[in-house]
Scaffold this motif. Sequence first.
Motif, PDB file in Angstrom:
ATOM      1  N   ILE A   1      10.107 -25.106   5.816  1.00 14.97           N
ATOM      2  CA  ILE A   1       9.798 -23.899   5.029  1.00 14.97           C
ATOM      3  C   ILE A   1       8.286 -23.632   5.037  1.00 14.97           C
TER       4      ILE A   1
ATOM      5  N   ALA B   1      13.379 -30.145   4.967  1.00 13.24           N
ATOM      6  CA  ALA B   1      13.505 -28.693   4.738  1.00 13.24           C
ATOM      7  C   ALA B   1      12.202 -28.145   4.154  1.00 13.24           C
TER       8      ALA B   1
ATOM      9  N   GLY C   1      17.591 -18.927   4.323  1.00  4.52           N
ATOM     10  CA  GLY C   1      16.384 -19.589   3.812  1.00  4.52           C
ATOM     11  C   GLY C   1      15.191 -19.330   4.719  1.00  4.52           C
TER      12      GLY C   1
ATOM     13  N   LYS D   1      18.484 -17.941  -3.146  1.00  2.00           N
ATOM     14  CA  LYS D   1      19.480 -18.484  -2.221  1.00  2.00           C
ATOM     15  C   LYS D   1      19.895 -19.853  -2.740  1.00  2.00           C
TER      16      LYS D   1
ATOM     17  N   SER E   1      22.269 -23.319  -2.912  1.00  3.26           N
ATOM     18  CA  SER E   1      22.743 -24.195  -1.833  1.00  3.26           C
ATOM     19  C   SER E   1      24.155 -23.786  -1.430  1.00  3.26           C
TER      20      SER E   1
ATOM     21  N   ILE F   1      14.752 -21.029  -3.233  1.00  2.54           N
ATOM     22  CA  ILE F   1      15.721 -21.765  -2.415  1.00  2.54           C
ATOM     23  C   ILE F   1      16.064 -23.046  -3.173  1.00  2.54           C
TER      24      ILE F   1
ATOM     25  N   PHE G   1      10.719 -23.746  -3.650  1.00  2.00           N
ATOM     26  CA  PHE G   1      11.762 -24.523  -2.963  1.00  2.00           C
ATOM     27  C   PHE G   1      11.992 -25.859  -3.651  1.00  2.00           C
TER      28      PHE G   1
ATOM     29  N   ILE H   1       7.366 -18.666  -2.206  1.00  2.00           N
ATOM     30  CA  ILE H   1       8.649 -19.361  -2.108  1.00  2.00           C
ATOM     31  C   ILE H   1       8.614 -20.529  -3.083  1.00  2.00           C
TER      32      ILE H   1
ATOM     33  N   SER I   1      11.596 -17.483   4.002  1.00  2.00           N
ATOM     34  CA  SER I   1      10.282 -18.132   4.169  1.00  2.00           C
ATOM     35  C   SER I   1       9.368 -17.290   5.046  1.00  2.00           C
TER      36      SER I   1
ATOM     37  N   GLY J   1      20.573 -22.468   4.965  1.00  2.00           N
ATOM     38  CA  GLY J   1      19.122 -22.592   4.903  1.00  2.00           C
ATOM     39  C   GLY J   1      18.469 -22.139   6.182  1.00  2.00           C
TER      40      GLY J   1
END
Length: 474
Positions: free
Chosen positions: A231, A227, A207, A170, A172, A143, A221, A219, A211, A203
Motif C-alpha cells: 500500500i 500488505a 485496495g 473497503k 476485508s 482498508i 490501513f 489511506i 492506494s 485488496g
Amino acid sequence: MREYLKFYIDGQWVDPVEFKTVETINPATEQVSGKIALGSTADVDKAVKAARKAFATWSRTTREQRLEVMQRILVQYQARSAEIAEAITEEMGAPASLAGSFHIGLGLGHLNTAMEVLKNFQFEEQRGATRIVKEPIGVCGMIAPWNWPINQITVKVFPALAAGCTMVLKPSQESHFSAQIFAEVMDAAQVPAGVFNMIQGKGSVVGAAMSRHPDIDMISFTGSNPAGVEISKDAAATVKRVCLELGGKSANIVLDDAAFAENVRKGVTGMMVNSGQTCSATSRMLVPKARMSEAIAAAREAAAAVTVGDPKGNVAMGPVVSKAQFNSIQEYIHKGVDEGATLVAGGVGRPEGLSKGFFVKPTVFANVSNSMVIAREEIFGPVLVIIGYGNVDEAVQIANDSEFGLAGNVAGADLDKARAVARQIRAGWISINDGFDFHAAFGGYKKSGNGREWGEFGFHEYLEVKSLLGYVPG
Ligand code: NAD
C-alpha cells in the motif's frame, strides 16, 4: 445464506460496475454461507467521486451538526447490534458471547469516545500572531482487516467523520457481513450522501486502486505487514498520507512479585480470546527462568480450561477465520515442536471431537528461546510461547528484541517497578496489570506501523494542520 451484491455509494445501494461475485465460507462448518460482490477500479472511481463531492459540504459542517449525525448512528448501531454480532460469529467464527460483548462493545466504545472527543476538540488555536487551524484532510480510503471487524471499521470511520472527512471503506473480504450491516446502519442514520461509501472486494484490486487513487487524500490501513508495504508503495506516487496499523509479537512480562500463577493463567486465557487473532495479543510470555516449571503448571491448567467448539454455543474459543489461516498456524505449531520447544498444551490437529471446521487446539509452548521462529513471527492464532528471563534487564531486552513494537503488558505488584519496566519497552500500547483505555493512543513502533488510532489521537490522522501567519496584526 446471505447475498450481498450491492455497494453503498453516494447514499444509494448500487450494482457493481462489473458483475463479479465470490462465495463466502463459514469457518465453523466449512459450508458456503453466502455470496458477495467483488468491486473493481471503476467502483472505486465512482465512490471517490461521491466522497469528493460530499467533502465540499461535510467539511464545513459544525461540531453540533456532526454530533447530531453521530447520535443518529448511535441509535441505529444499538438497534442492529445483535445482528452485527451474529454476522461476526458467522463470518469469522468469534463465539457468540465474545461477538455480543467485546466486538460490539469496541464499536460502541469508539463511537462514544469520538463523540466525547468531538465535543471539546480544539480545531483552532492562537499562538502569538499565528492561528493554527486543523482542517479535515479530505477523502479518506480505509482498508480494514477481518480479525476484529467492527472495531477496525469504527475506529477509522468515527474519528474521520468527526474530523469532517468523507470516506471510502473497503472491509476485508473475510468479514463482509458485519461490514454490510454497518453500511446499513450508516444509511438508516441518514449520514449525508457521499460522506460514507463502502465497496467490498479484493485488496489487490479495490485496495490497490484506492492506494493509487489521485483523489484520495489519505489511506488508513490496518492489516498485515506485506500488505502495508504494498500500500505504501502504491500510494507513494500520489504522496498521500498513509497511516499503518500492522502486526505484532507483543511481550507480557510477568515480574517476580506478581500474583504469579494467576497472571500466567490470565495470560494464557487472554491469548486464546478471538482464537488468538488479535494484533495486540501478548503472544510472548516472559517469566523468571527459575519459575518456569511453576509457569508451565499454571499454563497447562489454564489452556485445558479453554473450551473450543461451535461459536454459536457457549464456548470460549471458536474456529480461526479460514483454511489458509488454519494451515499457517498448523505449520507454526510443527515448527515449534521441531525447534525443540516444550509443548505444554495443544499441538497440531483439531481439538478432540471436532472433525470439521477450522478449529485449532489452544497451544502453549514453554522453554522457548527468543530466537525461535515461533517467538519471532506473528502466528495470529491461539499459540502462546513462554520464554524465561534471568533478571528484569534481560526481560526488557527480550521484549524489545523483536522487529515488531505494537503492544505489551507488565504484571507486577510493585507499581513503581512495573511502571519502570513498561517505560523501557519500545512499543506503542503497554498495559500495566492489564490496563485499558478508549482514550489512549493505539499504534505501533518499528514494523508494527506508524499510525495512532483511538480517542483524540485518532482525530489527528484525519486532519491537516494549517498555519495562518499574521492572523493577529502585530
Ligand atoms: P491483510 O493484510 O491480509 O488484509 C487487510 C486488508 O488489506 C484487507 O481488507 C485486504 O483485502 C487488504 N489488502 C491486502 N493486500 C492489499 C494490497 N496489496 N493493497 C491494498 N489492500 C490490500 O491482513 P488480515 O489477514 O486481514 O489481518 C491480519 C493482520 O492484521 C495481522 O497481521 C494483524 O496483526 C494485523 N492487525 C493489526 C492491527 C493494528 O491495529 N495494528 C489490528 C488488527 C489486525
